[in-house]
Structure formats: structure tokens, C-alpha cells
Write a protein that holds these residues in place. Structure first.
Motif, PDB file in Angstrom:
ATOM      1  N   THR A 171       0.825  -1.211   0.000  1.00 52.17           N
ATOM      2  CA  THR A 171       0.000   0.000   0.000  1.00 52.17           C
ATOM      3  C   THR A 171       0.860   1.263   0.000  1.00 52.17           C
ATOM      4  O   THR A 171       0.481   2.278  -0.598  1.00 52.17           O
ATOM      5  CB  THR A 171      -0.955   0.020   1.205  1.00 52.17           C
ATOM      6  N   LEU A 176      -3.233   1.184  -3.667  1.00 55.32           N
ATOM      7  CA  LEU A 176      -4.633   1.537  -3.382  1.00 55.32           C
ATOM      8  C   LEU A 176      -4.814   3.038  -3.227  1.00 55.32           C
ATOM      9  O   LEU A 176      -5.866   3.499  -2.785  1.00 55.32           O
ATOM     10  CB  LEU A 176      -5.132   0.809  -2.125  1.00 55.32           C
ATOM     11  N   PHE A 342      -8.484   3.285   1.941  1.00 55.94           N
ATOM     12  CA  PHE A 342      -7.681   4.021   0.964  1.00 55.94           C
ATOM     13  C   PHE A 342      -8.607   4.634  -0.075  1.00 55.94           C
ATOM     14  O   PHE A 342      -9.773   4.252  -0.202  1.00 55.94           O
ATOM     15  CB  PHE A 342      -6.669   3.090   0.279  1.00 55.94           C
ATOM     16  N   ALA A 359      -7.091  -7.628   0.269  1.00 58.75           N
ATOM     17  CA  ALA A 359      -7.213  -6.309  -0.349  1.00 58.75           C
ATOM     18  C   ALA A 359      -8.438  -6.284  -1.256  1.00 58.75           C
ATOM     19  O   ALA A 359      -8.685  -7.234  -2.013  1.00 58.75           O
ATOM     20  CB  ALA A 359      -5.959  -5.983  -1.159  1.00 58.75           C
TER      21      ALA A 359
END
Length: 498
Positions: A171, A176, A342, A359
Motif C-alpha cells: 500500500t 490503493l 484508501f 485487499a
């Protein structure tokens, strides 16, 4: 001090400090570097059993001693652990030869004291979360680690998850987009601990003076001595620090923050029953970091009203515990865990499996998994052998910050005043994610018959603090800083190291 004099403690502390300068040479002269690491397990009624199992599975580790203030607990281990020394008094255990390290799973109010005493006695320490009972204790543990040159690992097992570490890196590479919020969830069924009408009997097998340790010498005011101490302030810190400390630590890592937040606000209460508990069973806490907010949610009441408000929930793995877990709300797929938000989606990890991170994109479609976790205890033993604190996955400094956030949220509640639901909405109205979070809390309480628009109200107070000094500032500073530490009962006084 029974079995340990001030002189012997100072002598041991000086030897431990010398070990900082001559670590490799001194370590080669004691058992552990070239032989077994001899470890003592402290507090064996609950979490300590897991530490015993974990330590027993690490090659080259020998269980050298058990320590518990309840002789019934010690007796229950005697048959399956022949030859292991048993102690009631922690201080006497530290005086015994043949112990290199201690794994501490005693109640929260004993953690800092026992960890520092162990370091002064030349022992390495594996310390269960929360590593402190109040904010002040954190700086003392960190200073003791440095002064006495010991290896100190916190019991935040998520730190040994490759899945979490890889997800953080993924990340941060922008996969994201920008992080918008880090959320911790502790939706965990907590029933009433009952209401007593007077002092309760202490089990005859328990040394109550030693059990209380730093806490005031007061009569027992709950029906169950063990475990329910979590829900009373002199000994516990509520579920935000009990279970939630793990999720707080994970959230901090995703944010990349290494200090306390400059602003904290909690709205909380103990709703749905009246009992001898002090700590909130419902809470939303917001930590205002510059990068993104850290949001923490605690719910002890079920998704729907039930008839178990006065029935104790069974232990982990029991049918009652499974039913309790199934009765709880969930948010984006988890009841106890983390959701990291996110711009382009979110990550989800469940507290039942720190070795798996999922995710999702903005439409809720799973796009990736991260897997892997290693033994947190084995990592501690590796660092004990190498004598390098840098080898630890769970360094004590970070654990003091995650525990400190839990304490800051509790202080916001304790010094706060009752707030009408309209004021809560007004305070968070400028942030859609916070408005949504508080809205869900109000709805959850309403389902359980708690109307915050009526007689029941949440308590809280927005607080500011200086992350460098970990002291509160501003209008409510005096009341908040009064809870920065506690009054310790001699001789169970946490030494001032910093």
C-alpha cells in the motif's frame, strides 16, 4: 521486599548495565547462548497457558519456572510439568538461579513493575499487552530496557506477520492510493459481571496482597477474581486495551506513526446493564493524526438483544464463546480486526488470523491476498540469543505507543462529561467517515434499547497532548494529567527510571 533486598536489586541492575558494554562476552558465560534458554512463565490462569505452549515449541527453550499468586493454578500444572520450579512471589522467583528470561502474562497493573524488576534482576522479558497500565509507565519501561541492556519483546503477535508487513509495503507503493483512515474493531461480546452488595471472598488459594501488587488494598468487589479485573480501573483498562491493543498497534503501522496523536476524542459508556464494572463496553475513539485519522470502535453488546446479559461467556473455544462471537455485528467482513481505508479500496484483516490480509477495490471486489506468519515467541528467543534488540519484531518502544493510545482514549472518557447525541454529531459532522462511524454506534445502541437521545448519554472530552512529553495540554490538562500515572502501593512501586 521478600527474598529481594534493595541491595541485591541494585547489584543485579549494575551487572545488567555492565552487560550493555560487554554483552557478547557476558552472555557466553551463562546458560542460553550455547545451551538452552531457560524461561519462566508468569501468570498462568489464561494467556500464560498460551505462552507456555508457544515457548515449549521453540527448539532450545527449557521451561524453568512457573509463577502465579494462585496455588491452585500452580498445582494444576504440576503433573504435566515435572521438575519445573513453582513460585507464588515474583520477587522470590527472580532470586532463583537458572532463569534467563521471563514471559509475563499477569494482569495489566503488574506488567510494568514486573518487567522492570525482571530487567533489574538481569532477565530478558517477553511482556504481554498492554505493556503498561498508564501512560507514565511507558517511558519507564523504555528507559529500563536501555539502562539494563535487556531484550524486551511485546506480545503483539501481529508484528510477526509477514502478511501484514507485505501489505504495508504494497500500500505504501501506492497500489490503493492515499490512506484515508485506519480503523480498529473490537466487537466482542462482554456480558455483565454482576452487581455485588458487599466485599466478596477471595479464593483461599490466592495471595491477595501479591495479586493486588501496585493497586490499592481494597476488598474484592466482583464475584469473579480472575479475568473480570479487566473491567475495573485499578487493575484493567477495558477492551480497547485488552483485545483492541493488537488492532491499535496494526493501525499505527499502516499510518506510519511512531508517537501518540496530538488530539484524541472518545465518546463511550457502559450501556445495557448495571454491574460492578467501570470500563466502557461501547466506545468510538478518534486519534487525529495529520496523515489520516485512526478510528477505534468497541462494542460489547450483541447485534440483537439477547437473554445473556447476566450470564458469563465461556472460555476461548467453548460453545458459549462461539455463540457469543456469532452474535456480534460485523463491519466490512470482520468483528475483531482492522479495516484500513484508501482512496482506491480497503484492506481487511481478522484478529483470528494475523497471517492473512485481504485487499479489496472500491467496489468491494477482492483483488489480492497476503499470507504468512511466524512464531512471535521464537523471534524473541532468537533475539535473546543474538543479544540484538534490532532482531525483535515487537520492540517495546512501539508497544508503549499503541498502549498509550488506549490509555489516552480512556482518559478522554474518564475526564469527560455526558454529551447529548446532538453534540456528538456536531463534533464529528465535518468528517463523513467519523459521522458514519458515530451514526452506526448510535444505531447499534438503539437496537439494544439504549437511547442516547434520552436518559443514557455517552461521556467524553476532546483532549490535546504533546507527543514528545506525552503530557496533556489545554483546557482539560489538569484533570487529564492527573490520570497520567497512579499512586502505587508500597513496596509494589514502579521504579522511576527516565
Amino acid at each position: 521486599m521478600n527474598g529481594i533486598t534493595r541491595r541485591s536489586f541494585l547489584k543485579r541492575g549494575a551487572m545488567a548495565a555492565a552487560g550493555t558494554a560487554f554483552g557478547a562476552r557476558l552472555w557466553s558465560q551463562v546458560a542460553g547462548a550455547n545451551g538452552d534458554v531457560r524461561i519462566a512463565i508468569v501468570g498462568l490462569n489464561s494467556r500464560g497457558r498460551n505462552l507456555l505452549r508457544d515457548a515449549s515449541q521453540v527448539p532450545g527453550v527449557r521451561i524453568a519456572a512457573f509463577c502465579d499468586v494462585d496455588t491452585a493454578v500452580l498445582d494444576s500444572l504440576a503433573g504435566s510439568n515435572p521438575g519445573v520450579a513453582r513460585f507464588v512471589d515474583f520477587r522470590e522467583m527472580l532470586e532463583a538461579p537458572g532463569i534467563d528470561a521471563v514471559a509475563i502474562a499477569s494482569p495489566n497493573h503488574q506488567h510494568a513493575l514486573q518487567a522492570i524488576w525482571a530487567m533489574q534482576a538481569g532477565k530478558d522479558v517477553y511482556l504481554e499487552k498492554p505493556v503498561t497500565h498508564n501512560l507514565w509507565e511507558g517511558s519507564q519501561i523504555v528507559a529500563a530496557e536501555s539502562r539494563y541492556g535487556r531484550i524486551v519483546q511485546s506480545g503483539t503477535q501481529g508484528r510477526s506477520s509477514q502478511a501484514i508487513a507485505e501489505a504495508i509495503e504494497w500500500t505504501r507503493a501506492g497500489n490503493l492510493g492515499r490512506i484515508t483512515a485506519a480503523r480498529g474493531l473490537c466487537y466482542k461480546r462482554r456480558t455483565s459481571i454482576g452487581r455485588t452488595t458487599g466485599p466478596q471472598p477471595v479464593p483461599a488459594t490466592v495471595d491477595y496482597n501479591l495479586w493486588l501488587g501496585p493497586a490499592p488494598m481494597e476488598p474484592l468487589r466482583r464475584t469473579r477474581l480472575h479475568y473480570d479485573w479487566h473491567w475495573q480501573w485499578p487493575t484493567g483498562n477495558g477492551d480497547i486495551a485488552n483485545q483492541g491493543n493488537h488492532q491499535m498497534d496494526i493501525a499505527l503501522r499502516f499510518l506510519g506513526e511512531e508517537a501518540l496523536a496530538p488530539r484524541v476524542f472518545a465518546a463511550a459508556g457502559r450501556f445495557g446493564y448495571e454491574d460492578d464494572g467501570d470500563t466502557p463496553n461501547t466506545m468510538v475513539a478518534v486519534f487525529d493524526y495529520g496523515s489520516a485519522p485512526l478510528i477505534f470502535e468497541v462494542r460489547g453488546l450483541p447485534a440483537q438483544p439477547d437473554a445473556s446479559s447476566s450470564v458469563a461467556i465461556g472460555g476461548a473455544g467453548s460453545a458459549a464463546a462461539s455463540a457469543a462471537a456469532a452474535s456480534m455485528d460485523s463491519y466490512l467482513g470482520t468483528s475483531v480486526g482492522n479495516i484500513i481505508h484508501f482512496e482506491g479500496g480497503h484492506l481487511m484483516m481478522d484478529a483470528n488470523n494475523y497471517g492473512l490480509v485481504r485487499a479489496f477495490d472500491r467496489d468491494g471486489r477482492q483483488i489480492r491476498e497476503f499470507r504468512g506468519i511466524t512464531s512471535h515467541m521464537a523471534n524473541f528467543i532468537d533475539a535473546v540469543r543474538s543479544r540484538r534488540s534490532s532482531d525483535l519484531n515487537g520492540p517495546i518502544r512501539g508497544a508503549c505507543v499503541s498502549a498509550g493510545l488506549c490509555h489516552a482514549a480512556n482518559i478522554s472518557y474518564c475526564v469527560g462529561r455526558e454529551m447529548p447525541v446532538g453534540e456528538i454529531r456536531e463534533r464529528v459532522g465535518g468528517s463523513p467517515v467519523l459521522a458514519e462511524t458515530f451514526g452506526r454506534m448510535i444505531e447499534h445502541l438503539g437496537v439494544n434499547g439504549v437511547d442516547l437521545a434520552g436518559a443514557s448519554q455517552a461521556r467524553g472530552m476532546p483532549l490535546t497532548l504533546d507527543p514528545a512529553t506525552e503530557r496533556f495540554t489545554g483546557e482539560s490538562a489538569a484533570a487529564a494529567n492527573a490520570l497520567h500515572s497512579r499512586e502505587y502501593r508500597a513496596p509494589f512501586v514502579v521504579p522511576q527510571i527516565a
